[in-house]
Design an enzyme around this catalytic site. Sequence first.
Site, PDB file in Angstrom:
ATOM      1  N   ASP A  86      -2.259   1.862  -4.802  1.00 54.92           N
ATOM      2  CA  ASP A  86      -3.481   2.298  -4.127  1.00 54.92           C
ATOM      3  C   ASP A  86      -4.563   1.244  -4.320  1.00 54.92           C
ATOM      4  O   ASP A  86      -4.485   0.377  -5.213  1.00 54.92           O
ATOM      5  CB  ASP A  86      -3.931   3.672  -4.633  1.00 54.92           C
ATOM      6  CG  ASP A  86      -4.102   3.692  -6.131  1.00 54.92           C
ATOM      7  OD1 ASP A  86      -4.995   2.994  -6.627  1.00 54.92           O
ATOM      8  OD2 ASP A  86      -3.311   4.378  -6.821  1.00 54.92           O
ATOM      9  N   HIS A 104       0.813  -1.218   0.000  1.00 52.45           N
ATOM     10  CA  HIS A 104       0.000   0.000   0.000  1.00 52.45           C
ATOM     11  C   HIS A 104       0.849   1.270   0.000  1.00 52.45           C
ATOM     12  O   HIS A 104       0.324   2.369  -0.109  1.00 52.45           O
ATOM     13  CB  HIS A 104      -0.935  -0.011   1.224  1.00 52.45           C
ATOM     14  CG  HIS A 104      -2.247   0.658   0.958  1.00 52.45           C
ATOM     15  ND1 HIS A 104      -2.513   1.364  -0.193  1.00 52.45           N
ATOM     16  CD2 HIS A 104      -3.384   0.745   1.703  1.00 52.45           C
ATOM     17  CE1 HIS A 104      -3.731   1.851  -0.152  1.00 52.45           C
ATOM     18  NE2 HIS A 104      -4.294   1.494   0.985  1.00 52.45           N
TER      19      HIS A 104
END
Length: 474
Positions: free
Chosen positions: A448, A444
């Site tokens: 995204d 992450h």
Amino acid sequence: MSVIRRYSNVLYRSCSRQSLWKPVINRAHFHTSAPLAVVKPYILADIGEGIKEVQIIQWFVEPEARIEQFDKICEVQSDKAAVDITSRFDGVIKKLHYQADDMVQVGKALCDIDVQSEISPEDEAVITPHSEQAGSPGSAQQPQKATAQHDQTHLDRSRTAESARNHGHLATPAVRGLLKELDVDISEVTGTGRDGRVLKEDVHRFAATRDAEHQPQELHPPPPRTSPAGVEDAQVEETIKLSPTQSQMFKTMTRSLSIPHFVYADEIDITALSSLRQHLQTSKHAPQKLSYMPFIIKAVSLALNDYPLLNARIDHLNEKDPSQTPKLILRRTHNIGIAMDTPQGLLVPNIKSIHAHTLTSLAAELGRLQHLAQEGKLAPNDLTGGTITISNIGSIGGTYVAPVIVQSEVAILGLGKSRTIPAFGEHGEVVRKQVMNFSWSADHRVVDGATMARMAERVKGFVQEPATMLAKMR
Ligand code: COA
């Protein structure tokens, strides 16, 4: 659930060009054209990228054994593969520095050989740059005349009995760990693996039979005893060394802890894929075995064409230098790692250049890697260079999985077990559907959620309608 990548710190087959074992030689005794009469310690060279040790599986020689060039000296196991170490020279083994099962650190001497053959210029080139390895046991022992070496072997003779006992009884370190744990002598176990290799099942079977006949209470760890009400039994603990595979898993997964995981899961309808697979399997051109994996591997690769970020890695550069910022390294080729359950534990070989494969060749390559992984014989090249991983835990069981990303990648896909469910058809009628859960983890810091979801949707499209893959295949 964890997936470990074997990094490129690999063991090379010992031959005249690629040898782990680099003899330390005093150049005063070194001649390129005359036979040597020196005892040379072979040391484990630094093979880079984190491998610090290997485990001796078995010796093929003992002190005073005469060997010729390319004769096998011993078999060692790293977290990657089992490898035979062969001799570079003719000579006589003078000393074994380790017993079977011992761990050998990089830079330590494996054994000493009284060299009685010439050293080629090619070997000299390999030996010379490493001839002064400060601090290694090899450098501590200056080469000595063969005649002066006999007194060194008395210690080894006592070890030789153990080595000889192990010779001929093939087993991986994990199995050797189990042998120790269950207190089983390998020579009493009939191996059912290749070349008589003793497998975990063989050890369990032997121990179960032995304990059933004799003393079930001595199974390790002991079965819980029933205690009188209100009286606590003392806990029984046992300390076990991590196997090489577990040690590597420990390091790799500890590093993975620094990655913030974005987890995304979805249920995929594989009804069409399942019937296509069945149809292909009955074709006379079908590979011997065609599981879901080749289709899913291909679907992931095709989707990566549109979402190359998921095939990238992060270059951490020098984390201690704040002026150096992390960078993304995009990788054009899709080398998809396949998590494999093997007798040694989890291994993750990868299939290279997926775009160049047909479904049939993917099935063949997967079969080849699966076979080698079971034997502990994967080559370094099979274990390095992966760009994204698929872990099919569903072949064992389980619906959901939260796969763990390895540091050299930014995404991993976990597959759950396929199952048949009732669902509504186009006109509200109840139909049978076969579904499988796809669980993704993405790094992450750079991926995204929307990108991960789009990639997952693209793969889902290919898997749910496998015919759409055809249009994209070369
Ligand atoms: N759901 C249901 N059945 C499945 C399945 C799934 N997700 N995946 C495989 N199967 C079936 C196959 O179709 C095959 O059945 P069949 O012979 O009737 O066709 C059977 O299970 C055995 O398949 P397998 O030999 O495992 O082949 P594969 O190509 O599907 O999988 C590996 C290959 C290497 C991925 C698999 O053997 C393996 O090792 N999986 C474990 C991975 C692991 O340990 N992950 C955890 C990492 S921490």
